[in-house]
Write an enzyme that holds these catalytic residues in place. Structure first.
Site, PDB file in Angstrom:
ATOM      1  N   PHE A  76      15.680 -16.089-114.665  1.00 28.66           N
ATOM      2  CA  PHE A  76      17.061 -15.873-114.209  1.00 28.66           C
ATOM      3  C   PHE A  76      17.477 -14.294-114.679  1.00 28.66           C
ATOM      4  O   PHE A  76      16.835 -13.886-115.689  1.00 28.66           O
ATOM      5  CB  PHE A  76      17.956 -16.706-115.067  1.00 28.66           C
ATOM      6  CG  PHE A  76      17.936 -18.249-114.668  1.00 28.66           C
ATOM      7  CD1 PHE A  76      17.777 -18.569-113.204  1.00 28.66           C
ATOM      8  CD2 PHE A  76      17.691 -19.162-115.451  1.00 28.66           C
ATOM      9  CE1 PHE A  76      17.803 -19.594-112.792  1.00 28.66           C
ATOM     10  CE2 PHE A  76      17.473 -20.512-115.065  1.00 28.66           C
ATOM     11  CZ  PHE A  76      17.754 -20.861-113.583  1.00 28.66           C
ATOM     12  N   TYR A 141      19.832 -12.001-121.857  1.00 25.43           N
ATOM     13  CA  TYR A 141      18.940 -11.742-120.630  1.00 25.43           C
ATOM     14  C   TYR A 141      17.827 -10.785-121.340  1.00 25.43           C
ATOM     15  O   TYR A 141      16.392 -11.141-121.140  1.00 25.43           O
ATOM     16  CB  TYR A 141      19.533 -11.294-119.497  1.00 25.43           C
ATOM     17  CG  TYR A 141      18.709 -10.621-118.332  1.00 25.43           C
ATOM     18  CD1 TYR A 141      17.951 -11.534-117.890  1.00 25.43           C
ATOM     19  CD2 TYR A 141      18.674  -9.419-118.074  1.00 25.43           C
ATOM     20  CE1 TYR A 141      16.919 -10.915-116.823  1.00 25.43           C
ATOM     21  CE2 TYR A 141      17.888  -8.759-117.216  1.00 25.43           C
ATOM     22  CZ  TYR A 141      16.998  -9.537-116.584  1.00 25.43           C
ATOM     23  OH  TYR A 141      15.960  -9.019-115.507  1.00 25.43           O
ATOM     24  N   PHE A 169      14.840  -0.548-113.537  1.00 23.92           N
ATOM     25  CA  PHE A 169      16.176   0.021-113.685  1.00 23.92           C
ATOM     26  C   PHE A 169      16.934  -0.645-112.671  1.00 23.92           C
ATOM     27  O   PHE A 169      16.771  -1.966-112.444  1.00 23.92           O
ATOM     28  CB  PHE A 169      16.295   1.575-113.958  1.00 23.92           C
ATOM     29  CG  PHE A 169      15.895   1.825-115.249  1.00 23.92           C
ATOM     30  CD1 PHE A 169      14.599   1.666-115.780  1.00 23.92           C
ATOM     31  CD2 PHE A 169      16.766   2.385-116.396  1.00 23.92           C
ATOM     32  CE1 PHE A 169      14.314   2.169-116.953  1.00 23.92           C
ATOM     33  CE2 PHE A 169      16.407   2.705-117.277  1.00 23.92           C
ATOM     34  CZ  PHE A 169      14.960   2.563-117.878  1.00 23.92           C
ATOM     35  N   HIS A 189      25.868  -7.798-108.064  1.00 29.27           N
ATOM     36  CA  HIS A 189      25.562  -6.257-108.254  1.00 29.27           C
ATOM     37  C   HIS A 189      26.293  -5.354-107.326  1.00 29.27           C
ATOM     38  O   HIS A 189      26.830  -5.868-106.221  1.00 29.27           O
ATOM     39  CB  HIS A 189      23.849  -6.405-107.616  1.00 29.27           C
ATOM     40  CG  HIS A 189      23.148  -7.108-108.710  1.00 29.27           C
ATOM     41  ND1 HIS A 189      22.278  -8.253-108.272  1.00 29.27           N
ATOM     42  CD2 HIS A 189      22.727  -6.829-110.038  1.00 29.27           C
ATOM     43  CE1 HIS A 189      21.826  -8.837-109.467  1.00 29.27           C
ATOM     44  NE2 HIS A 189      21.997  -7.799-110.332  1.00 29.27           N
ATOM     45  N   ARG A 221      23.610   4.607-113.311  1.00 33.65           N
ATOM     46  CA  ARG A 221      22.670   4.019-113.066  1.00 33.65           C
ATOM     47  C   ARG A 221      21.717   4.645-112.373  1.00 33.65           C
ATOM     48  O   ARG A 221      21.990   5.668-111.343  1.00 33.65           O
ATOM     49  CB  ARG A 221      22.825   2.834-112.348  1.00 33.65           C
ATOM     50  CG  ARG A 221      24.153   1.736-113.118  1.00 33.65           C
ATOM     51  CD  ARG A 221      23.073   1.213-114.466  1.00 33.65           C
ATOM     52  NE  ARG A 221      24.103   0.231-115.283  1.00 33.65           N
ATOM     53  CZ  ARG A 221      24.831   0.616-116.199  1.00 33.65           C
ATOM     54  NH1 ARG A 221      24.920   1.850-116.516  1.00 33.65           N
ATOM     55  NH2 ARG A 221      25.639  -0.375-117.043  1.00 33.65           N
TER      56      ARG A 221
HETATM   57  N1  UFG Z   1      29.907  -2.628-111.035  1.00 32.07           N
HETATM   58  C1  UFG Z   1      31.223  -2.686-110.478  1.00 32.07           C
HETATM   59  N2  UFG Z   1      31.870  -3.269-109.701  1.00 32.07           N
HETATM   60  C2  UFG Z   1      31.087  -4.631-109.282  1.00 32.07           C
HETATM   61  C3  UFG Z   1      29.843  -4.731-109.618  1.00 32.07           C
HETATM   62  C4  UFG Z   1      29.381  -3.873-110.370  1.00 32.07           C
HETATM   63  O1  UFG Z   1      31.704  -1.579-111.047  1.00 32.07           O
HETATM   64  O2  UFG Z   1      31.888  -5.270-108.548  1.00 32.07           O
HETATM   65  C5  UFG Z   1      29.189  -1.732-111.863  1.00 32.07           C
HETATM   66  C6  UFG Z   1      28.901  -2.392-113.122  1.00 32.07           C
HETATM   67  O3  UFG Z   1      29.939  -2.552-113.914  1.00 32.07           O
HETATM   68  C7  UFG Z   1      27.740  -1.251-113.463  1.00 32.07           C
HETATM   69  C8  UFG Z   1      27.321  -0.958-112.085  1.00 32.07           C
HETATM   70  O4  UFG Z   1      28.198  -1.341-110.982  1.00 32.07           O
HETATM   71  O5  UFG Z   1      28.317  -0.222-114.155  1.00 32.07           O
HETATM   72  C9  UFG Z   1      25.912  -1.511-111.754  1.00 32.07           C
HETATM   73  O6  UFG Z   1      25.928  -2.893-112.113  1.00 32.07           O
HETATM   74  P1  UFG Z   1      25.010  -3.969-111.488  1.00 32.07           P
HETATM   75  O7  UFG Z   1      25.743  -5.402-111.720  1.00 32.07           O
HETATM   76  O8  UFG Z   1      24.712  -3.760-110.124  1.00 32.07           O
HETATM   77  O9  UFG Z   1      23.597  -3.765-112.526  1.00 32.07           O
HETATM   78  P2  UFG Z   1      23.582  -3.558-113.898  1.00 32.07           P
HETATM   79  O10 UFG Z   1      23.292  -2.377-114.144  1.00 32.07           O
HETATM   80  O11 UFG Z   1      24.666  -4.402-114.773  1.00 32.07           O
HETATM   81  O12 UFG Z   1      22.284  -4.531-114.268  1.00 32.07           O
HETATM   82  C10 UFG Z   1      21.087  -4.139-113.543  1.00 32.07           C
HETATM   83  C11 UFG Z   1      20.196  -5.396-113.412  1.00 32.07           C
HETATM   84  C12 UFG Z   1      20.200  -6.366-114.590  1.00 32.07           C
HETATM   85  C13 UFG Z   1      19.315  -5.551-115.828  1.00 32.07           C
HETATM   86  C14 UFG Z   1      20.381  -4.166-115.908  1.00 32.07           C
HETATM   87  C15 UFG Z   1      19.407  -3.359-116.856  1.00 32.07           C
HETATM   88  O13 UFG Z   1      21.132  -6.212-112.316  1.00 32.07           O
HETATM   89  O14 UFG Z   1      19.268  -7.287-114.324  1.00 32.07           O
HETATM   90  O15 UFG Z   1      20.340  -3.527-114.701  1.00 32.07           O
HETATM   91  O16 UFG Z   1      20.261  -2.871-117.718  1.00 32.07           O
HETATM   92  F1  UFG Z   1      19.342  -6.141-116.633  1.00 32.07           F
END
Ligand code: UFG
Length: 334
Positions: A76, A141, A169, A189, A221
């Site tokens: 997950f 996680y 990443f 995402h 990111r």
């Molecule tokens: N975001 C938005 N609006 C949305 C969805 C996401 O602004 O509707 C932003 C988030 O706040 C973040 C960025 O887009 O700033 C990326 O978010 P994601 O959810 O796409 O990805 P994350 O960086 O949170 O997470 C990813 C992986 C995780 C992993 C992480 C490592 O999905 O599994 O990177 O830190 F753990």
């Protein structure tokens, strides 16, 4: 001999299975189809439906297959969910790894490539993040994956099971021909959510926070294409087969894009206006995550083919347009 891919019906796993088949490997897949999709699995792979924590089931698969190495994606991976249901993550992810390593050891299978994550680092101390930086997760996680790395370390010392931990990443995109792609329920995402807005399935994007210490105030990111990520697993398996020692590698592009930049890139690729609004910060989001990925390039000879986010988004958009409802299998398998 076969490569066993656990979680091979998931987003990243299905792309890895597809690349393995394309490169001529014999592939067996294990997936419980809780989040994966049967239709995502290349038909040339043998498929076993079951759970990594079910040792009787895993033993039967290992008895039936002549396995040279394992690639383990079954986990997950939704950070906010892990904050609310930590035990679900330690059970499936961490206990799942213990179960898998026990069965591997019993069957004398001594090579495993495993999906780790940037989330094992927590709030970075420096950018770009190096493999040797401190790993202090800020959510269950990331903790569950760090525990899996540590369990593999001790299993290597005790049983000689060699491992490669690949710390991803932000992965995005789809196979360029649009035949497989990302299909999560619910979707959390950034890239697929932006494309749902572009496709008219959502009214607008909420950008979580514009007061971060970044170039435009939104999170930054590091995006890597799912096919490039898949290829890194095959290189890692070959690296172990060549007799190298256990190790960990970051997988990223080493370039950062802000959430606003990703939105602009998607507007350009899709030609759609994609309405967006600012929203409060999402709990647990680090401000900036950028990988130092020179180690994977140098040691594994990893050469990512996609080096700009517009090309990455274009492949995800192709998948979205050809599969507006994803695999459309929620009734069939859930
Ligand atoms: N975001 C938005 N609006 C949305 C969805 C996401 O602004 O509707 C932003 C988030 O706040 C973040 C960025 O887009 O700033 C990326 O978010 P994601 O959810 O796409 O990805 P994350 O960086 O949170 O997470 C990813 C992986 C995780 C992993 C992480 C490592 O999905 O599994 O990177 O830190 F753990």
């Amino acid at each position: 001999m076969a490569v066993l891919v656990l979680g091979g019906a998931g987003y990243i796993g299905s792309h890895a299975v597809d690349r393995l088949i394309a490169k001529g490997y014999d592939v067996a897949v294990v997936d419980n189809l809780v989040t994966g999709h049967r239709a995502a699995v290349n038909p040339k792979a043998r498929f076993y439906q079951g759970d990594v924590r079910d040792q009787d089931f895993l033993n039967r698969v290992f008895d039936q297959e002549d396995i040279e190495g394992v690639i383990h994606f079954a986990a997950f991976s939704v950070v906010p969910e892990s904050m609310e249901k930590p035990l679900k993550y330690f059970d499936n992810n961490t206990a799942g790894m213990v179960s898998l390593l026990e069965v591997m050891n019993q069957h004398n299978v001594k090579k495993i490539v495993f999906s780790s994550t940037a989330a094992t680092y927590g709030e970075p101390k420096q950018i770009p993040i190096k493999e040797t930086d401190p790993q202090i997760p800020t959510n269950p996680y990331g903790e569950s994956k760090l525990m899996m790395e540590k369990i593999m370390h001790w299993a290597d010392l005790a049983y000689g099971i060699k491992f490669i931990a690949l710390r991803y990443f932000n992965v995005a995109g789809a196979k360029p021909d649009g035949s497989i792609g990302e299909d999560h329920h619910p979707e959390t995402h950034l890239v697929p959510i932006i494309l749902q807005v572009a496709a008219g399935e959502r009214d607008e994007l909420s950008i979580f926070g514009d007061d971060y210490p970044t170039k435009d105030g939104t999170n930054v990111r590091d995006y890597v294409h799912v096919v490039d990520l898949a290829d890194a697993h095959i290189l890692a398996l070959e690296y172990l087969k060549a007799g190298h020692d256990s190790d960990a590698f970051n997988l990223g592009s080493s370039t950062g894009f802000s959430n606003k930049e990703m939105l602009e890139a998607a507007r350009k690729v899709t030609g759609k206006p994609i309405p967006a609004k600012m929203a409060p910060r999402r709990a647990g989001d680090p401000s900036t995550l950028i990988a130092a990925s020179d180690k994977a390039r140098k040691v594994l000879n990893w050469k990512p083919q996609f080096d700009n986010v517009e090309d990455i988004i274009a492949t995800a958009w192709n998948w979205k347009q050809t599969h507006p409802e994803g695999y459309n299998d929620r009734q069939a398998t859930k």
